[in-house]
Write an enzyme that holds these catalytic residues in place. Structure first.
Site, mmCIF file in Angstrom:
data_model
loop_
_atom_site.group_PDB
_atom_site.id
_atom_site.type_symbol
_atom_site.label_atom_id
_atom_site.label_comp_id
_atom_site.label_asym_id
_atom_site.label_seq_id
_atom_site.Cartn_x
_atom_site.Cartn_y
_atom_site.Cartn_z
ATOM 1 N N ARG A 186 33.230 -59.099 8.663
ATOM 2 C CA ARG A 186 33.297 -57.090 9.041
ATOM 3 C C ARG A 186 31.338 -57.666 9.631
ATOM 4 O O ARG A 186 31.208 -56.386 9.863
ATOM 5 C CB ARG A 186 33.027 -56.796 7.696
ATOM 6 N N TYR A 208 39.625 -52.879 12.817
ATOM 7 C CA TYR A 208 39.949 -54.383 12.617
ATOM 8 C C TYR A 208 39.323 -54.768 11.485
ATOM 9 O O TYR A 208 38.036 -54.105 11.586
ATOM 10 C CB TYR A 208 40.056 -55.011 13.959
ATOM 11 N N GLU A 209 39.256 -55.700 10.932
ATOM 12 C CA GLU A 209 38.694 -56.133 9.221
ATOM 13 C C GLU A 209 38.830 -55.335 8.295
ATOM 14 O O GLU A 209 37.494 -55.295 7.953
ATOM 15 C CB GLU A 209 37.172 -57.236 10.014
ATOM 16 N N GLY A 210 39.279 -54.236 8.181
ATOM 17 C CA GLY A 210 38.906 -53.402 7.401
ATOM 18 C C GLY A 210 38.403 -52.349 8.167
ATOM 19 O O GLY A 210 37.897 -51.951 8.556
#
Length: 592
Positions: free
Chosen positions: A294, A434-436
């Site tokens: 992140r 992406y990545e949350g």
């Protein structure tokens, strides 16, 4: 063809004048003088300009292709990947015992910005490997570390993270991939994963997949999830490659951007894997990788904005269009350059002030990680835990906005592929997802991070801002242009936090409806703090009689723009938060 020049001077300014890394009390930092860090950054800049950036547009145009189960990367990618590998760049901030150079993560982030801005899709093959390495470092057994890490640090082998499945995205408790225990201690992994970046490619001889799956006895939801290491090729006892594991790429996705990175559907058909960390504790292990990822995605957000800004600036200086309202600026030519027009200046200043503030925030975040790791500083660890969703969400939301601003400077030419600006917009867009996804980052910030350790870390942030203001308010210009706006923005942030405290438990929708506004409010305050720190550093340099006065005067002017034109957005975000959930939730679902 777009161009890119690494902002080495600005990186050096933040590392040394703002963060003071060479004077830090952290182990190994006393070796990081300007000449040493400058040599590293200049070498990274050379690689970026000569090898990586020239492949960015061609990689976007060609994309990846799947042939007989093998993903073929674009022309030139193998050679560029080898150059990164031969330079040892992946191991820059990794432990020496596995072949790394053990430099601070702040240096890794600085170099990472350069590589991402030059060629985001290519750098992802390295970046995913770096995240997988850190998960194994934190949770792998000594045997797993010995088998996998040296080859992954050297990038002879690359790594991935396998979370998402076709029927579930963020809700990982719904995953169906199964792990069946075997008599030899291994597991048979069966299931399908989607959106797996660098899941299959032709750049490395082996790919080490980290896979979330459910083993027997774990129960429902995320509590039943474990993490497994599943290599593409099994590894023999002597370290050589053995038979092919039954894991394969079923297809590569056709995407909006990052065409040159292979985003794969991965099929696990009874593949052999080994447990990483504790059984049924896979989420803890995976978050080690995701938290680093992140922060890396936050860097992607502003790095794409930096590259786009450089090209919009060059175009604005070169393109002749219209006349300045105050008189001809180019009397010998048929028109004046775009940059004379105030609205173009606004667009450029939006980009410049965001990118430079974002760079400072990202490097400060990396420095906090260094402090938490090298000094076991719990306060630094708490602070970066608080700031991670802000850095991921705010820097990618605003970074995307800035690539659109850069494209807009080109007018119609920005919409034409040959100018290359659409690639920055398309590539930057994924960083918000992406990545949350960023909405999840906002919920994490409001729902978990604010109250973490009894609110200790957000209170520490407020105290940090207050102390900086108090220590420097004797400088009248600094106070007027930077400290007073920062104080007002910080009060807006405190007001929003107080609203959540008063309403969050009894009206949870009120907090969640304002989560994204709070994330952006917090992000603006963070950049306001960074600009105040940079202004302090430049003011001190000018008072001391620097031989680079133009750099510091420009820095101050850019900072004043952010404080006057961007930071007041905190008041808007506060008003939205205080409106509560009623305007958001008023309609019944059927009424939409």
């Amino acid at each position: 063809m777009p161009v890119y020049t690494a902002p080495v001077s600005d990186l050096q300014f933040i590392l040394h004048d703002v963060l003071g890394i060479a004077a830090s009390d952290l182990p190994g930092h006393d070796e990081l003088d300007r000449d040493f860090t400058g040599a590293i950054l200049e070498e990274a800049a050379k690689l970026a300009s000569e090898k990586l950036a020239p492949l960015n547009a061609t990689g976007d145009a060609q994309g990846c292709r799947l042939e007989n189960g093998v993903v073929i990367t674009p022309d030139g990618f193998k050679e560029a990947f080898e150059a990164i590998k031969e330079g040892g760049w992946n191991g820059l901030d990794l432990p020496e015992e596995y072949g790394g150079q053990n430099l601070p993560i702040a240096m890794g982030s600085a170099v990472g910005e350069i590589f991402v801005a030059a060629n985001m899709a290519l750098n992802m093959y390295q970046g995913l490997t770096h995240g997988a390495i850190n998960a194994l470092l934190a949770h792998g057994s000594e045997q797993q570390k010995a088998v996998y890490l040296p080859k992954m640090v050297s990038m002879e082998w690359t790594g991935t993270m396998n979370l998402t499945e076709p029927h579930c995205g963020t809700d990982l408790g719904m995953i169906r991939t199964k792990a069946e225990p075997q008599d030899d201690g291994s597991y048979r992994i069966t299931g399908q994963k989607i959106f797996i970046s660098a899941g299959e490619h032709d750049l490395a001889e082996n790919i080490i997949h980290l896979v979330l799956a459910k083993a027997p006895g774990g129960g429902e939801g995320t509590k039943g999830i474990s993490l497994f290491v599943v290599p593409k090729f099994l590894v023999n006892e002597d370290g050589s490659l053995g038979v092919r594991n039954p894991v394969s790429c079923g297809k590569i996705e056709e995407k909006m951007g990052i065409h040159a990175n292979s985003t794969c559907v991965m099929n696990y058909d009874g593949a052999t894997g080994w447990l990483v960390g504790d059984l049924h504790k896979g989420m803890r292990a995976m978050f080690t990788m995701m938290n680093e990822a992140r922060l890396g995605v936050g860097v992607q957000g502003y790095a794409q904005a930096e590259a786009a800004y450089q090209n919009s600036l060059a175009y604005a200086k070169d393109r002749l269009q219209g006349r300045a309202v105050t008189g001809k600026a180019n009397p010998e030519g048929p028109a004046d350059p775009l940059i004379v027009h105030p609205d173009i200046r606004r667009a450029l200043m939006d980009q410049k002030s965001f990118v430079e503030g974002a760079r400072a925030l990202a490097l400060w975040g990396a420095h906090l990680i260094d402090r938490s790791h090298r000094a076991q500083d719990a306060d630094a660890e708490g602070m970066i835990s608080l700031l991670t969703p802000v850095m991921k969400g705010f820097l990618t939301d605003r970074g995307f906005d800035m690539t659109v601003q850069a494209q807009q400077v080109f007018g119609g030419h920005g919409y034409i592929e040959e100018w290359g600006m659409s690639q920055y917009v398309r590539d930057a867009r994924i960083a918000m997802i992406y990545e949350g996804a960023n909405g999840i980052q906002a919920l994490d910030l409001v729902g978990r991070k604010l109250a973490q350790d009894g609110g200790k870390h957000v209170m520490a942030f407020f105290e940090m801002v207050k102390t900086f203001i108090k220590e420097n308010e004797g400088d009248a210009e600094l106070k007027r242009d930077f400290l007073d706006p920062l104080k007002a923005a910080s009060k807006d942030l405190q007001g929003a936090a107080m609203f959540f405290m008063q309403n969050g438990m009894k009206k949870p929708d009120a907090a969640l409806a304002g989560a994204t506004d709070f994330m952006h409010l917090f992000g603006h305050v963070c950049l306001g703090l960074m600009w105040a720190r940079m202004a302090k550093a430049s003011t001190d340099a000018l008072k001391a009689g620097t031989d680079n006065a133009t750099f510091h005067q420009t820095k101050l002017a850019t900072g004043r723009y952010y404080m006057a034109r961007q930071l007041p957005a905190t008041a808007l975000h506060l008003r939205r938060i205080e409106s509560g959930a009623e305007p958001v939730m008023a309609l019944e679902a059927a009424a939409f």
